[in-house]
Design a protein around this motif. Structure first.
Motif, PDB file in Angstrom:
ATOM      1  N   TYR A 257      57.361  52.991  20.708  1.00 15.77           N
ATOM      2  CA  TYR A 257      56.364  53.322  22.471  1.00 15.77           C
ATOM      3  C   TYR A 257      57.294  53.823  23.687  1.00 15.77           C
ATOM      4  O   TYR A 257      58.387  53.236  22.990  1.00 15.77           O
ATOM      5  N   ASP A 258      56.588  54.226  23.836  1.00 15.75           N
ATOM      6  CA  ASP A 258      57.496  55.723  25.090  1.00 15.75           C
ATOM      7  C   ASP A 258      57.132  54.020  25.794  1.00 15.75           C
ATOM      8  O   ASP A 258      58.311  54.395  27.214  1.00 15.75           O
ATOM      9  N   PHE A 259      56.113  53.588  26.883  1.00 14.78           N
ATOM     10  CA  PHE A 259      56.114  52.599  27.458  1.00 14.78           C
ATOM     11  C   PHE A 259      55.920  50.666  26.756  1.00 14.78           C
ATOM     12  O   PHE A 259      54.965  51.231  26.228  1.00 14.78           O
ATOM     13  N   ILE A 260      56.499  49.984  27.899  1.00 19.80           N
ATOM     14  CA  ILE A 260      56.194  48.649  27.444  1.00 19.80           C
ATOM     15  C   ILE A 260      56.218  47.856  28.981  1.00 19.80           C
ATOM     16  O   ILE A 260      56.854  47.645  29.084  1.00 19.80           O
ATOM     17  N   GLY A 261      54.805  47.871  29.434  1.00 21.00           N
ATOM     18  CA  GLY A 261      54.267  47.253  30.161  1.00 21.00           C
ATOM     19  C   GLY A 261      54.250  45.562  30.451  1.00 21.00           C
ATOM     20  O   GLY A 261      53.864  45.311  28.845  1.00 21.00           O
ATOM     21  N   LYS A 262      54.415  44.699  31.123  1.00 26.13           N
ATOM     22  CA  LYS A 262      53.778  43.394  31.218  1.00 26.13           C
ATOM     23  C   LYS A 262      53.102  43.121  32.907  1.00 26.13           C
ATOM     24  O   LYS A 262      53.472  43.479  33.278  1.00 26.13           O
ATOM     25  N   GLU A 268      54.280  47.136  39.515  1.00 30.71           N
ATOM     26  CA  GLU A 268      54.915  47.801  39.695  1.00 30.71           C
ATOM     27  C   GLU A 268      55.015  49.508  38.330  1.00 30.71           C
ATOM     28  O   GLU A 268      55.234  50.185  38.434  1.00 30.71           O
ATOM     29  N   ASN A 269      54.841  48.063  37.524  1.00 28.26           N
ATOM     30  CA  ASN A 269      54.583  48.798  35.917  1.00 28.26           C
ATOM     31  C   ASN A 269      53.484  50.103  36.031  1.00 28.26           C
ATOM     32  O   ASN A 269      53.310  50.766  35.154  1.00 28.26           O
ATOM     33  N   THR A 270      52.640  49.600  36.544  1.00 30.62           N
ATOM     34  CA  THR A 270      50.834  50.736  36.425  1.00 30.62           C
ATOM     35  C   THR A 270      51.175  51.888  37.378  1.00 30.62           C
ATOM     36  O   THR A 270      51.095  52.874  37.422  1.00 30.62           O
ATOM     37  N   ALA A 271      51.966  51.368  38.451  1.00 28.48           N
ATOM     38  CA  ALA A 271      52.374  52.768  39.611  1.00 28.48           C
ATOM     39  C   ALA A 271      53.038  53.425  38.359  1.00 28.48           C
ATOM     40  O   ALA A 271      52.786  54.441  38.630  1.00 28.48           O
ATOM     41  N   TYR A 272      54.262  53.085  37.508  1.00 32.40           N
ATOM     42  CA  TYR A 272      54.799  53.850  37.113  1.00 32.40           C
ATOM     43  C   TYR A 272      54.703  54.988  35.836  1.00 32.40           C
ATOM     44  O   TYR A 272      54.577  56.125  35.694  1.00 32.40           O
TER      45      TYR A 272
END
Length: 338
Positions: A257-262, A268-272
């Motif tokens: 995976y390129d991105f692992i959000g929490k 913060e994660n969704t904005a990035y």
């Protein structure tokens, strides 16, 4: 570097002053849950200051290290990718136009992300994602069909951006129970029926969800935990996706995976991630998920669950805790509790 260290020192001073103000007397007299909450708060603040790219690098590095560690194992880790049943990839949706693959985990803002991806995929500009029907968006996307054309699928897994969002495993279980079991639900009532019959000492549970609601009969959280721990459960039917382990849904040791959000740091994660998808100019992510990952919240739900059951449940979901960096909730395992 000195300025960063000074800021951290200053923050710690503020925390210590708050502790002394809220809990006068000796530190040793503080409740363990209060200390844990303060520590968790500090970690959230400290992590929020880290650069989003650095956070993602750390999460990816953690997965890479664990997945390549021959001494670390969990069910299914050593499987060959080609041997994984096609049905186990049903939570990966492919959006060719955006060159994105999203592994959706129920109870981790997946409805909102599907709405956002629908807007982006259809060039709806400033369209409000929350106006999109929930049932429609859940059935809109194409799932990853690994067996249709193996080379095509492998190329997509290599070239497309792949992301997922995770959540504290125990909090996710609580959310699943509240939404699908504690509330009378026609779709999920067969699960409730089994829980009532097997663990609720009800030989003849109400035959339908409507009847159960009329009679006020529904499983408790304790019944739900017993259902999860029963070794016979998955011999009859696989865990529903809402309480199926996250690693079993998304295969983090087989898919890079390129991105692992929490969910705990959703904003913060969704904005990035929206920046990475070149979508931040269209809208903000429709966030409506208050952070409930506090010791008091989890303790309230688990107070009726015996300690041995808690340990077994932790072992059942331990790969999720370990792979995605969630510490064991030690406040649920006090010394001397039965």
């Amino acid at each position: 570097m000195r300025q960063v260290r000074f800021c951290h020192f200053g923050f710690l001073v503020i925390v210590m002053l708050a502790i002394l103000y809220l809990f006068p007397g000796r530190m040793g007299d503080m409740p363990k849950s209060a200390i844990s909450d303060i520590h968790a708060f500090y970690l959230r603040v400290a992590r929020s200051k880290a650069a989003p790219r650095q956070v993602q690098e750390e999460r990816r590095k953690r997965l890479e290290d664990l997945c390549t560690d021959s001494e670390y194992s969990f069910p299914g880790k050593s499987r060959n990718f080609t041997k994984i049943p096609n049905k186990e990839f049903r939570n990966l949706i492919v959006i060719d136009k955006l060159k994105v693959i999203y592994c959706f985990v129920p109870k981790v803002a997946c409805t909102q992300w599907k709405r956002v991806l629908f807007v982006l995929n259809n060039n709806l500009g400033f369209h409000e994602p929350e106006s999109i029907n929930q049932d429609f968006v859940h059935n809109y996307f194409t799932r990853l069909q690994r067996k249709v054309n193996r080379d095509t699928v492998l190329n997509k897994l290599k070239d497309y951006k792949k992301f997922l969002f995770v959540r504290d495993p125990f909090v996710r279980l609580i959310s699943a129970f509240r939404d699908k079991i504690a509330r009378v639900n026609k779709v999920f009532y067969p699960y409730s029926f089994r829980m009532l019959k097997m663990y609720g000492n009800i030989s003849h549970p109400p035959i339908s969800a409507e009847k159960a609601e009329e009679e006020g009969v529904k499983p408790t959280f304790s019944h739900f935990v017993q259902y999860l721990l029963d070794t016979q459960t998955e011999k009859e039917i696989a865990f529903d996706d809402h309480w199926r382990q996250m690693y079993r849904l998304c295969h983090p040791c087989h898919i890079k995976y390129d991105f692992i959000g929490k969910l705990e740091t959703l904003d913060e994660n969704t904005a990035y991630l929206l920046q990475l998808l070149n979508a931040e100019k269209y809208f903000e992510f429709p966030s409506k998920y208050p952070n409930q990952t506090t010791t008091s919240y989890v303790e309230q739900w688990f107070k009726i669950i015996p300690k041995p059951w808690r340990e077994k449940l932790y072992q059942l979901y331990k790969p999720d805790f370990t792979l995605f960096g969630y510490p064991k909730p030690i406040y649920l395992f006090p010394d001397g509790e039965q």
